[in-house]
Design a protein around this motif. Sequence first.
Motif, PDB file in Angstrom:
ATOM      1  N   VAL A 143       0.857  -1.183   0.000  1.00 38.69           N
ATOM      2  CA  VAL A 143       0.000   0.000   0.000  1.00 38.69           C
ATOM      3  C   VAL A 143       0.894   1.235   0.000  1.00 38.69           C
ATOM      4  O   VAL A 143       1.728   1.410   0.880  1.00 38.69           O
ATOM      5  N   ILE A 146      -3.521   5.725   0.884  1.00 39.56           N
ATOM      6  CA  ILE A 146      -4.946   5.465   1.051  1.00 39.56           C
ATOM      7  C   ILE A 146      -5.696   6.699   0.577  1.00 39.56           C
ATOM      8  O   ILE A 146      -5.410   7.811   1.018  1.00 39.56           O
ATOM      9  N   VAL A 151      -7.115   2.359  -2.406  1.00 35.63           N
ATOM     10  CA  VAL A 151      -5.700   2.506  -2.074  1.00 35.63           C
ATOM     11  C   VAL A 151      -4.901   2.479  -3.366  1.00 35.63           C
ATOM     12  O   VAL A 151      -5.308   1.864  -4.355  1.00 35.63           O
TER      13      VAL A 151
END
Length: 182
Positions: A143, A146, A151
Amino acid sequence: MESTINIKPSFVKKWFVIYTRPRWEKKVDRLLQEQGFESFCPVRNVENQWADRKKIVSLPLFTGYVFVKIDEREGYKIRYTLGVLNFINYMGKPAVVRDNEIEKLKHIMDTYNDVDVVSLTGVSKGDRVRISNGLFHNQEGEVIQIQGKHVLMSFDHLDCALVTRVPISNLTLTVNTQQHYV
């Protein structure tokens, strides 16, 4: 001789949350209102795409839940309403929602047309995740950022840095690379 005055306690109406049968939220809301109860089922308009057409449909904001304003004596009437499963409880008693919270929610629903409830499922920047659904099914990556209910993530095992935007609902956490110290 003393005279006693029997004063009945005032039963103040409060907002409670009820749990409904799947996809019965709007029906339960209507049935409660037909019985004279004040109820609230916030809905959002979503465009659904079928093979032959597009259509705007109203979906409940909170799947499986409806708010109802009653006094505690009326709880049994609510439980016997078709489609109602039970009250949501907190510490063994039906959970009460403050009036001002319901008013805020009503204001938000009247003001904004793109409201949605998103569960962040504990995903943080730097976490390793696997995509559980969609185009990159079973691909793992990190990731990067966000963005609301999506994401940005990178796939580092494809001999290049491929970055894609994925709905949080399609992710499962694999190994959390972040260390949390107390």
